[in-house]
Design a protein around this motif. Structure first.
Motif, PDB file in Angstrom:
ATOM      1  N   GLN A   9      -4.092  28.345 -25.838  1.00 57.79           N
ATOM      2  CA  GLN A   9      -3.319  28.344 -27.085  1.00 57.79           C
ATOM      3  C   GLN A   9      -3.199  26.921 -27.621  1.00 57.79           C
ATOM      4  O   GLN A   9      -3.307  26.697 -28.831  1.00 57.79           O
ATOM      5  N   ARG A  22      -4.727  25.786 -41.479  1.00 57.42           N
ATOM      6  CA  ARG A  22      -3.878  26.630 -40.632  1.00 57.42           C
ATOM      7  C   ARG A  22      -3.131  27.611 -41.501  1.00 57.42           C
ATOM      8  O   ARG A  22      -2.711  27.268 -42.597  1.00 57.42           O
ATOM      9  N   LYS A  23      -2.940  28.791 -41.003  1.00 56.80           N
ATOM     10  CA  LYS A  23      -2.057  29.732 -41.665  1.00 56.80           C
ATOM     11  C   LYS A  23      -0.637  29.412 -41.232  1.00 56.80           C
ATOM     12  O   LYS A  23      -0.412  28.879 -40.148  1.00 56.80           O
ATOM     13  N   LYS A  24       0.310  29.732 -42.082  1.00 58.29           N
ATOM     14  CA  LYS A  24       1.709  29.495 -41.728  1.00 58.29           C
ATOM     15  C   LYS A  24       2.093  30.304 -40.498  1.00 58.29           C
ATOM     16  O   LYS A  24       2.853  29.843 -39.652  1.00 58.29           O
ATOM     17  N   SER A  25       1.521  31.495 -40.360  1.00 60.31           N
ATOM     18  CA  SER A  25       1.826  32.332 -39.193  1.00 60.31           C
ATOM     19  C   SER A  25       1.332  31.669 -37.902  1.00 60.31           C
ATOM     20  O   SER A  25       1.963  31.784 -36.859  1.00 60.31           O
ATOM     21  N   GLY A  26       0.200  30.951 -37.982  1.00 59.23           N
ATOM     22  CA  GLY A  26      -0.317  30.247 -36.811  1.00 59.23           C
ATOM     23  C   GLY A  26       0.603  29.128 -36.373  1.00 59.23           C
ATOM     24  O   GLY A  26       0.835  28.918 -35.187  1.00 59.23           O
ATOM     25  N   GLN A  28       3.838  29.042 -36.918  1.00 57.11           N
ATOM     26  CA  GLN A  28       5.031  29.678 -36.356  1.00 57.11           C
ATOM     27  C   GLN A  28       4.770  30.195 -34.943  1.00 57.11           C
ATOM     28  O   GLN A  28       5.649  30.139 -34.095  1.00 57.11           O
ATOM     29  N   GLU A  29       3.543  30.677 -34.676  1.00 54.08           N
ATOM     30  CA  GLU A  29       3.191  31.111 -33.321  1.00 54.08           C
ATOM     31  C   GLU A  29       3.240  29.934 -32.355  1.00 54.08           C
ATOM     32  O   GLU A  29       3.687  30.063 -31.222  1.00 54.08           O
ATOM     33  N   ASP A  30       2.753  28.773 -32.803  1.00 53.46           N
ATOM     34  CA  ASP A  30       2.770  27.579 -31.960  1.00 53.46           C
ATOM     35  C   ASP A  30       4.192  27.169 -31.624  1.00 53.46           C
ATOM     36  O   ASP A  30       4.490  26.806 -30.495  1.00 53.46           O
TER      37      ASP A  30
END
Length: 65
Positions: A9, A22-26, A28-30
């Motif tokens: 990851q 990067r997507k915003k969701s990516g 937030q996942e980090d």
């Protein structure tokens, strides 16, 4: 409670960082995965070495012709 991230990851996050997209969701996942500082440093060094190796191969291929 945040879960610990795996090295893969962290590597994925660093490689997307090298590309600059990067997507915003990516992101937030980090944050949710709580990336390890040590993993990020190691992944960054590995990513930089891979990047330099690819550049050297391209330069050698172009210069040899």
């Amino acid at each position: 409670m945040k879960k610990k991230s795996s090295f893969m990851q962290s590597m994925k996050a660093v490689l997307w960082g090298f590309l600059g997209v990067r997507k915003k969701s990516g992101l937030q996942e980090d944050v949710a995965a709580s990336l390890s500082f040590v993993h990020i440093i190691i992944a960054g060094v590995i990513g930089a070495l891979i990047f330099m190796g690819v550049l050297l191969l391209i330069v050698k291929a172009v210069v040899s012709h």
